[in-house]
Scaffold this active site. Sequence first.
Site, PDB file in Angstrom:
ATOM      1  CD  GLU A  74      -2.638   1.254   2.604  1.00 36.43           C
ATOM      2  OE1 GLU A  74      -3.709   1.877   2.597  1.00 36.43           O
ATOM      3  OE2 GLU A  74      -2.191   0.674   3.622  1.00 36.43           O
ATOM      4  CE  LYS A 108      -7.454   1.359   3.446  1.00 38.24           C
ATOM      5  NZ  LYS A 108      -6.283   1.982   4.155  1.00 38.24           N
ATOM      6  CB  CYS A 156      -4.328  -1.358   4.488  1.00 39.02           C
ATOM      7  SG  CYS A 156      -3.434  -1.034   6.038  1.00 39.02           S
TER       8      CYS A 156
END
Length: 285
Positions: free
Chosen positions: A42, A114, A155
């Site tokens: 990330e 995300k 994440c």
Amino acid sequence: MTFKAAAIQMCSGVDPEVNARTMARLVRDAAAQGASYVQTPEMTGALQRDRAGLRAVLRDEAHDVIVSTASTLAADLGLHLHVGSTAIALSDGKIANRGFLFGPDGNKLCHYDKIHMFDVDLDNGESWRESAAYTPGDTARLVDLPFGVLGFAICYDVRFPELFRRQAIAGAQLMSIPAAFTRQTGEAHWEILLRARAIENGLFVIAAAQAGVHEDGRETYGHSIIIDPWGRILASAGATGEQVVLAEIDIAAVAAARGKIPNLKNGRPFSLENRPQSTPGGVAA
């Protein structure tokens, strides 16, 4: 079908040009060791807590140095290169935390934004509000690759198991979970969460991570990892430093694990009833 996967561990700084060169060196190292799928962490392009400083180096997708470098690398090396994510400037002034997958010809196969924003206050005083600057995604994606069906997460997404379950039911055999986990949350939950997502969905997890103390002062947990569908760790990195983590993946292990524990097939719909309210005398109303 077997193939070699690589998770690239980095300690990205604030300069995307420098980070792009580091990414290129590590991806070439992975390719030299036989990897045909390579994943970076990330925020490969820049880790920068100062919003003004980050915006100063941001570019749109068409002009981003990480995107262009990754496309060239994928074509030069003839592999699938997955930029776990990098910050991309959007036309409305906000930012996308966006991952990119490039094919062996250098063409972009897809991107993933995300979905879940890291808005938390940790007990060590750290406070994060991703939603203040980033626009969350709203679409999960699957891509059919020559070696298996790949799903995407980034994440904080790992804490939302419904995202993984929907992709697994839709056919995902591999889940990518690039991350920049904080040291505090990583020590408590990183490996547990990743192994749980692999076990409960019967799939491989590949998680490239940021690691160490960064230029902006933050500290990330590292421990990039590759996990099989039975929850076994195939390869992992340490807490700090650049590293290329490699593992041989046999996609047949997905069907084997799901055959032993067929929970994806055995799930059933159910209703949820609230507990009845009690009267002052203790008798249900």
